[in-house]
Design an enzyme around this catalytic site. Structure first.
Site, PDB file in Angstrom:
ATOM      1  N   VAL A 108      25.675 -16.237 -93.110  1.00 23.42           N
ATOM      2  CA  VAL A 108      25.134 -15.949 -91.782  1.00 23.42           C
ATOM      3  C   VAL A 108      24.930 -14.445 -91.642  1.00 23.42           C
ATOM      4  CG1 VAL A 108      27.452 -15.877 -90.761  1.00 23.42           C
ATOM      5  CG2 VAL A 108      25.478 -16.259 -89.292  1.00 23.42           C
ATOM      6  N   SER A 109      23.771 -14.055 -91.142  1.00 24.48           N
ATOM      7  CA  SER A 109      23.446 -12.653 -90.869  1.00 24.48           C
ATOM      8  C   SER A 109      23.586 -11.820 -92.154  1.00 24.48           C
ATOM      9  CB  SER A 109      24.345 -12.144 -89.742  1.00 24.48           C
ATOM     10  OG  SER A 109      23.891 -10.910 -89.244  1.00 24.48           O
TER      11      SER A 109
END
Length: 288
Positions: A108-109
């Site tokens: 994520v990210s």
């Protein structure tokens, strides 16, 4: 060990030496007799294991492997800077020590960039790939300047009042009905990274982009994006999905940068549909 005062975390925690680094490693259900490969999860910048522990807790039919990056959570500060190549190598050593041959890779990210690099560097260790709220690296469409300015400030991890005040600007996608509980729950799970740990994470991706290599990515890939993400606009997910030959884009309506937590049930349904799908003949041929 607990993820917060009110949310028990059932992970097994150990300190592990890998790649010349000491890392705090969490695993869920690794000894269970499960039908699917474990998920190797790469977290967002500055975030500790507890920040996304709710996802691992809810996806009960999957084993998870997660670790605090050097200088985050309870992993000691890094002695030297690192980059995606060396941290992918370190992650592979963690898998080796745990006796895991193949994983579904998820990030994520900032961790989404790590997930891309790991899958490109170790295709034989990667089954499928999930990229959430992430980009192709330096070649990205930037988000809301107000959010990016606050994102670069480690005060968001140190000062709960600051985080609470700027939560919507930073992350977007907060449920009007349950937003207060979402903020309190997330803030309560955070532990501030060290200044060196945060800085080294920031510089690790300088100059890095996956875009030229993405057309060579052979893995079935799920790209998940929120349409209210103030940090990573949706267009970045469209770029990833168009560049990766076997990618599928799922847009979380009303989802901000933390949609994996704020829209957990919807996300888990999409993850299960993707990860649990039978291996296709095309996948087997590409892996051969």
């Amino acid at each position: 060990m607990t993820a917060s005062k009110n949310e028990p975390m059932t992970a097994t925690i150990e300190m592990m030496e890998a790649g010349g680094r000491t890392l705090r490693v969490a695993t869920w259900r690794l000894d269970d007799d499960l039908d699917h490969p474990p998920i190797l999860f790469f977290n967002g910048i500055g975030a500790n294991i507890e920040a996304v522990a709710p996802l691992a807790e809810k996806l009960t039919e999957r084993a998870f492997v997660m670790f605090d990056m050097p200088g985050t959570g309870e992993s000691p500060d890094p002695a030297l800077p690192y980059n995606p190549f060396t941290m992918s190598w370190t992650a592979r050593q963690v898998l080796d020590q745990l006796g895991i041959a193949e994983v579904d890779v998820m990030g994520v990210s900032w961790g989404g960039a790590m997930a891309q690099h790991f899958a490109l560097q170790y295709p034989k260790r990667t089954h499928r790939l999930v990229l959430a709220a992430t980009t192709a690296g330096m070649l990205m469409v930037p988000g809301n300047p107000a959010a990016l300015t606050k994102m670069a400030n480690p005060r968001r991890y140190i000062d709960p009042k600051y985080m609470n005040e700027h939560f919507q600007t930073l992350y977007g996608g907060i449920d009007p009905d349950g937003g207060a509980n979402q903020k309190t729950s997330h803030i309560g799970r955070l532990k501030p990274p060290s200044p060196r740990g945060y800085f080294y994470q920031l510089i690790a991706m300088l100059g890095w982009t996956s875009l030229p290599a993405l057309p060579l990515m052979k893995k079935e890939t799920l790209v998940m994006m929120g349409d209210d993400d103030q940090i990573v606009p949706l267009v970045n997910g469209r770029i990833l999905a168009s560049a990766i030959p076997n990618a599928h884009l799922e847009v979380i309506a009303g989802g901000g940068h933390l949609f994996l937590l704020t829209h957990a049930d919807q996300c888990i349904g999409k993850l299960r549909a993707f990860l649990d799908a039978p291996t296709t003949e095309a996948e087997l041929a590409r892996a051969a």
